[in-house]
Design a protein around this motif. Structure first.
Motif, PDB file in Angstrom:
ATOM      1  N   THR A  98       0.768  -1.237   0.000  1.00  0.00           N
ATOM      2  CA  THR A  98       0.000   0.000   0.000  1.00  0.00           C
ATOM      3  C   THR A  98       0.801   1.291   0.000  1.00  0.00           C
ATOM      4  N   ASP A  99       2.097   1.231   0.063  1.00  0.00           N
ATOM      5  CA  ASP A  99       2.832   2.499   0.118  1.00  0.00           C
ATOM      6  C   ASP A  99       3.912   2.558  -0.956  1.00  0.00           C
ATOM      7  N   SER A 100       4.703   3.609  -0.913  1.00  0.00           N
ATOM      8  CA  SER A 100       5.718   3.811  -1.939  1.00  0.00           C
ATOM      9  C   SER A 100       6.822   2.762  -1.886  1.00  0.00           C
ATOM     10  N   GLY A 101       6.879   1.981  -0.826  1.00  0.00           N
ATOM     11  CA  GLY A 101       7.852   0.896  -0.758  1.00  0.00           C
ATOM     12  C   GLY A 101       7.670  -0.098  -1.889  1.00  0.00           C
ATOM     13  N   ALA A 102       6.465  -0.180  -2.430  1.00  0.00           N
ATOM     14  CA  ALA A 102       6.205  -1.089  -3.543  1.00  0.00           C
ATOM     15  C   ALA A 102       6.974  -0.656  -4.795  1.00  0.00           C
ATOM     16  N   VAL A 103       7.132   0.631  -4.989  1.00  0.00           N
ATOM     17  CA  VAL A 103       7.882   1.137  -6.146  1.00  0.00           C
ATOM     18  C   VAL A 103       9.348   0.736  -6.005  1.00  0.00           C
ATOM     19  N   LEU A 104       9.910   0.945  -4.813  1.00  0.00           N
ATOM     20  CA  LEU A 104      11.299   0.556  -4.566  1.00  0.00           C
ATOM     21  C   LEU A 104      11.456  -0.955  -4.713  1.00  0.00           C
ATOM     22  N   ALA A 105      10.512  -1.725  -4.179  1.00  0.00           N
ATOM     23  CA  ALA A 105      10.576  -3.189  -4.289  1.00  0.00           C
ATOM     24  C   ALA A 105      10.570  -3.622  -5.751  1.00  0.00           C
ATOM     25  N   SER A 106       9.782  -2.960  -6.575  1.00  0.00           N
ATOM     26  CA  SER A 106       9.732  -3.282  -7.996  1.00  0.00           C
ATOM     27  C   SER A 106      11.080  -3.010  -8.660  1.00  0.00           C
ATOM     28  N   GLN A 107      11.686  -1.886  -8.335  1.00  0.00           N
ATOM     29  CA  GLN A 107      12.980  -1.530  -8.916  1.00  0.00           C
ATOM     30  C   GLN A 107      14.064  -2.520  -8.493  1.00  0.00           C
ATOM     31  N   VAL A 108      14.081  -2.868  -7.209  1.00  0.00           N
ATOM     32  CA  VAL A 108      15.101  -3.799  -6.711  1.00  0.00           C
ATOM     33  C   VAL A 108      14.838  -5.201  -7.264  1.00  0.00           C
ATOM     34  N   ALA A 109      13.582  -5.606  -7.380  1.00  0.00           N
ATOM     35  CA  ALA A 109      13.260  -6.918  -7.953  1.00  0.00           C
ATOM     36  C   ALA A 109      13.789  -7.021  -9.379  1.00  0.00           C
ATOM     37  N   ASP A 110      13.663  -5.947 -10.153  1.00  0.00           N
ATOM     38  CA  ASP A 110      14.215  -5.947 -11.508  1.00  0.00           C
ATOM     39  C   ASP A 110      15.720  -6.209 -11.463  1.00  0.00           C
ATOM     40  N   GLN A 111      16.420  -5.572 -10.533  1.00  0.00           N
ATOM     41  CA  GLN A 111      17.873  -5.751 -10.410  1.00  0.00           C
ATOM     42  C   GLN A 111      18.209  -7.199 -10.053  1.00  0.00           C
ATOM     43  N   VAL A 112      17.478  -7.762  -9.101  1.00  0.00           N
ATOM     44  CA  VAL A 112      17.735  -9.143  -8.680  1.00  0.00           C
ATOM     45  C   VAL A 112      17.448 -10.107  -9.824  1.00  0.00           C
ATOM     46  N   MET A 113      16.356  -9.885 -10.543  1.00  0.00           N
ATOM     47  CA  MET A 113      16.010 -10.762 -11.660  1.00  0.00           C
ATOM     48  C   MET A 113      17.063 -10.693 -12.775  1.00  0.00           C
ATOM     49  N   ARG A 114      17.781  -9.562 -12.845  1.00  0.00           N
ATOM     50  CA  ARG A 114      18.862  -9.418 -13.838  1.00  0.00           C
ATOM     51  C   ARG A 114      20.200  -9.953 -13.314  1.00  0.00           C
ATOM     52  N   GLY A 115      20.215 -10.478 -12.073  1.00  0.00           N
ATOM     53  CA  GLY A 115      21.428 -11.105 -11.565  1.00  0.00           C
ATOM     54  C   GLY A 115      22.156 -10.380 -10.454  1.00  0.00           C
ATOM     55  N   GLN A 116      21.707  -9.204 -10.073  1.00  0.00           N
ATOM     56  CA  GLN A 116      22.392  -8.500  -8.992  1.00  0.00           C
ATOM     57  C   GLN A 116      22.141  -9.209  -7.662  1.00  0.00           C
ATOM     58  N   ARG A 117      23.181  -9.292  -6.821  1.00  0.00           N
ATOM     59  CA  ARG A 117      23.085  -9.896  -5.502  1.00  0.00           C
ATOM     60  C   ARG A 117      23.768  -8.990  -4.493  1.00  0.00           C
ATOM     61  N   HIS A 118      23.331  -9.089  -3.248  1.00  0.00           N
ATOM     62  CA  HIS A 118      24.001  -8.337  -2.184  1.00  0.00           C
ATOM     63  C   HIS A 118      25.249  -9.120  -1.801  1.00  0.00           C
ATOM     64  N   PRO A 119      26.435  -8.521  -1.963  1.00  0.00           N
ATOM     65  CA  PRO A 119      27.661  -9.273  -1.688  1.00  0.00           C
ATOM     66  C   PRO A 119      27.800  -9.695  -0.224  1.00  0.00           C
ATOM     67  N   GLY A 120      27.206  -8.939   0.684  1.00  0.00           N
ATOM     68  CA  GLY A 120      27.319  -9.274   2.098  1.00  0.00           C
ATOM     69  C   GLY A 120      26.527 -10.507   2.499  1.00  0.00           C
ATOM     70  N   VAL A 121      25.521 -10.852   1.729  1.00  0.00           N
ATOM     71  CA  VAL A 121      24.690 -12.015   2.058  1.00  0.00           C
ATOM     72  C   VAL A 121      25.458 -13.310   1.815  1.00  0.00           C
ATOM     73  N   GLN A 122      26.358 -13.278   0.872  1.00  0.00           N
ATOM     74  CA  GLN A 122      27.151 -14.449   0.514  1.00  0.00           C
ATOM     75  C   GLN A 122      26.232 -15.628   0.197  1.00  0.00           C
ATOM     76  N   ASN A 123      26.341 -16.732   0.934  1.00  0.00           N
ATOM     77  CA  ASN A 123      25.534 -17.928   0.679  1.00  0.00           C
ATOM     78  C   ASN A 123      24.389 -18.080   1.667  1.00  0.00           C
ATOM     79  N   ALA A 124      24.097 -17.033   2.420  1.00  0.00           N
ATOM     80  CA  ALA A 124      23.047 -17.129   3.443  1.00  0.00           C
ATOM     81  C   ALA A 124      21.696 -17.447   2.807  1.00  0.00           C
ATOM     82  N   GLN A 125      20.963 -18.311   3.485  1.00  0.00           N
ATOM     83  CA  GLN A 125      19.624 -18.674   3.042  1.00  0.00           C
ATOM     84  C   GLN A 125      18.591 -18.380   4.127  1.00  0.00           C
ATOM     85  N   HIS A 126      19.023 -17.676   5.170  1.00  0.00           N
ATOM     86  CA  HIS A 126      18.137 -17.434   6.309  1.00  0.00           C
ATOM     87  C   HIS A 126      18.344 -16.024   6.848  1.00  0.00           C
ATOM     88  N   PHE A 127      17.313 -15.509   7.486  1.00  0.00           N
ATOM     89  CA  PHE A 127      17.409 -14.228   8.178  1.00  0.00           C
ATOM     90  C   PHE A 127      16.305 -14.157   9.203  1.00  0.00           C
TER      91      PHE A 127
END
Length: 157
Positions: A98-127
């Motif tokens: 419901t808020d503007s966070g959805a716009v940011l989420a859409s932009q970041v999702a595009d980056q992730v779908m194109r292969g971008q990853r957060h280098p600090g996460v490394q191989n983590a599968q949990h949070f």
């Protein structure tokens, strides 16, 4: 007032269509996951799990989703990973964004779908939410971002 069988069927079809588009359920059946794109499932995980606080936090959550997707213990699709029971925020695939966070989420999702990853996460599968502590000695923390702490599960030696 008496409704004909045709009217009831028409009403039911409209109800199913409306609820599936909104990601809701009708008569206990969830239609949302079958209607969503991989990007939307990823977007929703990042939106609801990162407190909509930062692109960094969203990217970290998206990286965890992708790390899981490439592990044989998890489903092979983004929607499959995000939709796994008891893994992500309750209602992640059905609550409205419901808020503007959805716009940011859409932009970041595009980056992730194109292969971008957060280098600090490394191989983590949990949070989990930052600041919580658990008495397990197999949790190796790698990053804090977006209100979450990301960790790898490692065998204890």
């Amino acid at each position: 007032m008496f409704l004909s069988a045709r009217s009831i069927i028409r009403f039911a079809a409209l109800a199913v269509a409306a609820t599936s588009l909104g990601g809701c359920s009708f008569l206990g059946m969830n239609f949302a996951m079958n209607q969503m794109s991989e990007k939307e499932c990823l977007m929703r995980a990042m939106y609801f799990e990162s407190n909509r606080s930062s692109a960094e936090g969203m990217l970290a959550v998206g990286t965890v989703v992708m790390n899981r997707m490439h592990d044989s213990r998890y489903p092979k699709t983004v929607c499959g990973v995000v939709g796994q029971k008891n893994q992500f925020a309750q209602g992640v695939l059905s609550k409205p964004m419901t808020d503007s966070g959805a716009v940011l989420a859409s932009q970041v999702a595009d980056q992730v779908m194109r292969g971008q990853r957060h280098p600090g996460v490394q191989n983590a599968q949990h949070f989990h939410t930052a600041g919580l502590r658990f008495p397990y000695n197999n949790m190796f923390y790698v990053l804090e971002a977006g209100g979450n702490e990301f960790y790898e599960k490692r065998s204890v030696r």
